[in-house]
Scaffold this motif. Structure first.
Motif, PDB file in Angstrom:
ATOM      1  N   PHE A  27       6.173  29.292  70.250  1.00 52.54           N
ATOM      2  CA  PHE A  27       5.433  29.466  68.991  1.00 52.54           C
ATOM      3  C   PHE A  27       3.813  28.540  69.169  1.00 52.54           C
ATOM      4  N   VAL A  28       2.827  29.070  68.510  1.00 48.40           N
ATOM      5  CA  VAL A  28       1.586  28.463  68.302  1.00 48.40           C
ATOM      6  C   VAL A  28       1.767  27.509  67.184  1.00 48.40           C
ATOM      7  N   ASN A  29       1.314  26.465  67.453  1.00 46.93           N
ATOM      8  CA  ASN A  29       1.108  25.475  65.934  1.00 46.93           C
ATOM      9  C   ASN A  29      -0.136  25.511  65.609  1.00 46.93           C
ATOM     10  N   ASP A  30      -0.144  25.806  64.085  1.00 49.16           N
ATOM     11  CA  ASP A  30      -1.538  25.814  63.702  1.00 49.16           C
ATOM     12  C   ASP A  30      -2.094  24.249  63.222  1.00 49.16           C
ATOM     13  N   VAL A  31      -3.061  23.962  63.629  1.00 55.23           N
ATOM     14  CA  VAL A  31      -3.393  22.759  63.728  1.00 55.23           C
ATOM     15  C   VAL A  31      -4.932  22.627  63.092  1.00 55.23           C
ATOM     16  N   SER A  32      -5.285  23.802  62.552  1.00 59.07           N
ATOM     17  CA  SER A  32      -6.612  23.904  61.761  1.00 59.07           C
ATOM     18  C   SER A  32      -6.621  22.961  60.558  1.00 59.07           C
ATOM     19  N   ASN A  33      -7.910  22.900  60.093  1.00 60.16           N
ATOM     20  CA  ASN A  33      -7.720  21.848  58.929  1.00 60.16           C
ATOM     21  C   ASN A  33      -7.084  22.143  57.619  1.00 60.16           C
ATOM     22  N   VAL A  34      -6.492  21.389  56.848  1.00 55.24           N
ATOM     23  CA  VAL A  34      -5.658  21.749  55.800  1.00 55.24           C
ATOM     24  C   VAL A  34      -6.725  21.191  54.717  1.00 55.24           C
ATOM     25  N   PRO A  35      -6.621  22.050  53.614  1.00 52.07           N
ATOM     26  CA  PRO A  35      -7.648  21.851  52.516  1.00 52.07           C
ATOM     27  C   PRO A  35      -7.162  20.367  51.788  1.00 52.07           C
ATOM     28  N   ALA A  36      -8.227  19.619  51.400  1.00 51.75           N
ATOM     29  CA  ALA A  36      -7.911  18.330  50.682  1.00 51.75           C
ATOM     30  C   ALA A  36      -7.124  18.452  49.772  1.00 51.75           C
ATOM     31  N   GLY A  37      -5.932  17.398  49.627  1.00 49.46           N
ATOM     32  CA  GLY A  37      -5.051  17.266  48.725  1.00 49.46           C
ATOM     33  C   GLY A  37      -3.836  18.384  48.989  1.00 49.46           C
ATOM     34  N   GLU A  38      -3.846  18.999  50.298  1.00 52.05           N
ATOM     35  CA  GLU A  38      -2.688  19.892  50.409  1.00 52.05           C
ATOM     36  C   GLU A  38      -2.000  19.429  51.824  1.00 52.05           C
ATOM     37  N   ALA A  39      -0.975  20.201  51.985  1.00 46.84           N
ATOM     38  CA  ALA A  39      -0.178  20.143  53.261  1.00 46.84           C
ATOM     39  C   ALA A  39      -0.023  21.552  53.833  1.00 46.84           C
ATOM     40  N   ARG A  40       0.273  21.950  55.334  1.00 50.12           N
ATOM     41  CA  ARG A  40       1.006  23.317  55.650  1.00 50.12           C
ATOM     42  C   ARG A  40       2.445  23.042  55.730  1.00 50.12           C
ATOM     43  N   LEU A  41       3.040  24.247  55.462  1.00 50.40           N
ATOM     44  CA  LEU A  41       4.538  24.195  55.582  1.00 50.40           C
ATOM     45  C   LEU A  41       4.703  25.736  56.281  1.00 50.40           C
ATOM     46  N   THR A  42       5.373  25.605  57.182  1.00 52.20           N
ATOM     47  CA  THR A  42       5.868  26.676  58.156  1.00 52.20           C
ATOM     48  C   THR A  42       7.439  26.472  58.328  1.00 52.20           C
ATOM     49  N   VAL A  43       7.998  27.715  58.207  1.00 47.24           N
ATOM     50  CA  VAL A  43       9.543  27.888  58.469  1.00 47.24           C
ATOM     51  C   VAL A  43       9.724  28.794  59.659  1.00 47.24           C
ATOM     52  N   ARG A  44      10.435  28.348  60.625  1.00 48.96           N
ATOM     53  CA  ARG A  44      10.581  29.289  61.749  1.00 48.96           C
ATOM     54  C   ARG A  44      12.416  29.545  61.900  1.00 48.96           C
ATOM     55  N   HIS A  45      12.764  30.592  61.728  1.00 52.22           N
ATOM     56  CA  HIS A  45      14.047  30.919  61.756  1.00 52.22           C
ATOM     57  C   HIS A  45      14.562  31.256  63.205  1.00 52.22           C
ATOM     58  N   VAL A  46      15.278  30.329  63.682  1.00 52.49           N
ATOM     59  CA  VAL A  46      15.699  30.412  65.095  1.00 52.49           C
ATOM     60  C   VAL A  46      17.213  30.155  65.004  1.00 52.49           C
ATOM     61  N   ALA A  47      18.123  30.719  64.361  1.00 49.64           N
ATOM     62  CA  ALA A  47      19.267  30.451  63.999  1.00 49.64           C
ATOM     63  C   ALA A  47      20.069  31.897  64.294  1.00 49.64           C
ATOM     64  N   ALA A  48      21.214  31.766  64.595  1.00 46.93           N
ATOM     65  CA  ALA A  48      22.180  32.860  64.944  1.00 46.93           C
ATOM     66  C   ALA A  48      22.787  33.324  63.418  1.00 46.93           C
ATOM     67  N   ALA A  49      21.852  34.023  62.664  1.00 48.77           N
ATOM     68  CA  ALA A  49      22.315  34.131  61.361  1.00 48.77           C
ATOM     69  C   ALA A  49      21.390  35.534  60.958  1.00 48.77           C
ATOM     70  N   PRO A  50      21.560  35.961  59.779  1.00 49.02           N
ATOM     71  CA  PRO A  50      20.919  37.262  59.279  1.00 49.02           C
ATOM     72  C   PRO A  50      19.690  36.717  58.690  1.00 49.02           C
ATOM     73  N   ALA A  51      19.060  37.672  58.081  1.00 50.70           N
ATOM     74  CA  ALA A  51      17.607  37.299  57.571  1.00 50.70           C
ATOM     75  C   ALA A  51      17.811  36.318  56.256  1.00 50.70           C
ATOM     76  N   VAL A  52      16.944  35.601  55.843  1.00 47.05           N
ATOM     77  CA  VAL A  52      17.261  34.471  55.021  1.00 47.05           C
ATOM     78  C   VAL A  52      15.910  34.539  54.027  1.00 47.05           C
ATOM     79  N   ASP A  53      15.973  33.842  52.872  1.00 46.04           N
ATOM     80  CA  ASP A  53      14.950  33.757  51.993  1.00 46.04           C
ATOM     81  C   ASP A  53      15.001  32.177  51.823  1.00 46.04           C
ATOM     82  N   VAL A  54      13.640  31.731  51.999  1.00 44.86           N
ATOM     83  CA  VAL A  54      13.709  29.983  51.729  1.00 44.86           C
ATOM     84  C   VAL A  54      13.005  29.796  50.456  1.00 44.86           C
ATOM     85  N   ARG A  55      13.772  28.985  49.769  1.00 43.77           N
ATOM     86  CA  ARG A  55      13.507  28.580  48.299  1.00 43.77           C
ATOM     87  C   ARG A  55      13.139  27.366  48.137  1.00 43.77           C
ATOM     88  N   ALA A  56      12.241  27.095  46.899  1.00 43.84           N
ATOM     89  CA  ALA A  56      11.904  25.973  46.237  1.00 43.84           C
ATOM     90  C   ALA A  56      12.180  26.033  44.780  1.00 43.84           C
TER      91      ALA A  56
END
Length: 280
Positions: free
Chosen positions: A126-155
């Motif tokens: 995987f290539v990691n995105d290390v470009s600038n993040v807008p002020a006041g924000e953070a970057r969130l990446t989820v990588r599915h690398v499990a022996a499992a079917p498709a998933v939804d990620v919830r907040a």
């Protein structure tokens, strides 16, 4: 689990690609020939197998346990012959995994050893995105690398990423702060992992790995955090390449200097706009 992992894969991810192919005769990298660098981390997501890792015949990692990720390493661009042995079985035995890794100049990548959706072990870069993040924000990446079917990620009970399949990733930028998230089977309320609380600090890139096996009931999350991507007015960069890592990680890459480590905590409310979708 068998100690022999039948991995045979060539992975390329974007312009800062890591090429991983079947092992070829040793091609040593001479730092005097090429001073350009790449940043490389390794995530071990194959349950039940502790390993030793060798590069060009030198032991770099010993007793590398599942669920750990190394600090990012600054490597001279070039070719590295990687051999992975069941712990204590190298270097004279037959490796469980043998790969030639090409590290291009300017790359920032994580190589994940993990299970495919059907439970077969495989290797994904995987290539990691290390470009600038807008002020006041953070970057969130989820990588599915499990022996499992498709998933939804919830907040907060609401899907943020839908239908994420192994071995894909999804990315967004969010307001820095706290996030409480869980992983459910796609289109259902059946919780597979979590909930987990994340503390997403301003100017960080946070990569969450969903790993393990649904059948073996050992699904888990692991978080890798890259820092130094703040935008003005609070920008303080770590060498311009997002090199510092926040994880509960193995730091045993004995031949390559670790760049840094801080710990990641977890909590909160996801806001904002979706910027990037799914890795193909």
């Amino acid at each position: 689990m068998t100690s022999r992992l039948p991995l045979a894969i060539a992975a390329t991810a974007g312009t800062c690609a890591l090429a991983l192919g079947v092992t070829a005769p040793a091609l040593a990298t001479d730092a005097s020939d090429n001073q350009d660098k790449g940043m490389v981390s390794v995530f071990h997501g194959v349950p039940g197998l502790t390993v030793d890792v060798y590069a060009n015949g030198d032991e770099l990692l010993s007793d590398f346990k599942p669920g750990t990720v190394t600090a990012p390493q600054s490597l001279d661009a070039g070719t590295y012959d990687i051999q992975v042995f069941e712990a204590g079985k190298g270097p004279d035995g037959t490796p469980a995994i043998a790969k030639k890794i090409e590290v291009p100049a300017g790359a920032n990548a994580t190589v994940a050893a993990h299970l495919a959706a059907d439970g077969r072990p495989e290797l994904t870069a995987f290539v990691n995105d290390v470009s600038n993040v807008p002020a006041g924000e953070a970057r969130l990446t989820v990588r599915h690398v499990a022996a499992a079917p498709a998933v939804d990620v919830r907040a907060g009970g609401q899907p943020v990423f839908k239908g994420l399949e192994n071995p894909k990733e999804a990315t967004t930028e969010v307001e820095a702060g706290t996030l409480s998230a869980d992983v459910v089977l796609a289109g259902t309320d059946t919780v597979a992992i979590g909930p987990a609380d994340l503390n997403l600090k301003e100017g960080t890139s946070n990569v969450v790995y969903a790993w393990g096996s649904a059948d073996d009931k050992n699904l888990a999350l692991k978080t890798q955090t890259l820092t130094g991507m703040e935008s003005a007015p609070n920008a303080v960069h770590a060498g311009g390449n997002g090199a510092a890592l926040a994880v509960n990680s193995s730091d045993q890459w004995l031949a390559w200097a670790a760049v840094g480590a801080v710990s990641l905590t977890v909590a909160g409310v996801l806001t904002a706009r979706q910027l990037a979708g799914r890795r193909g």
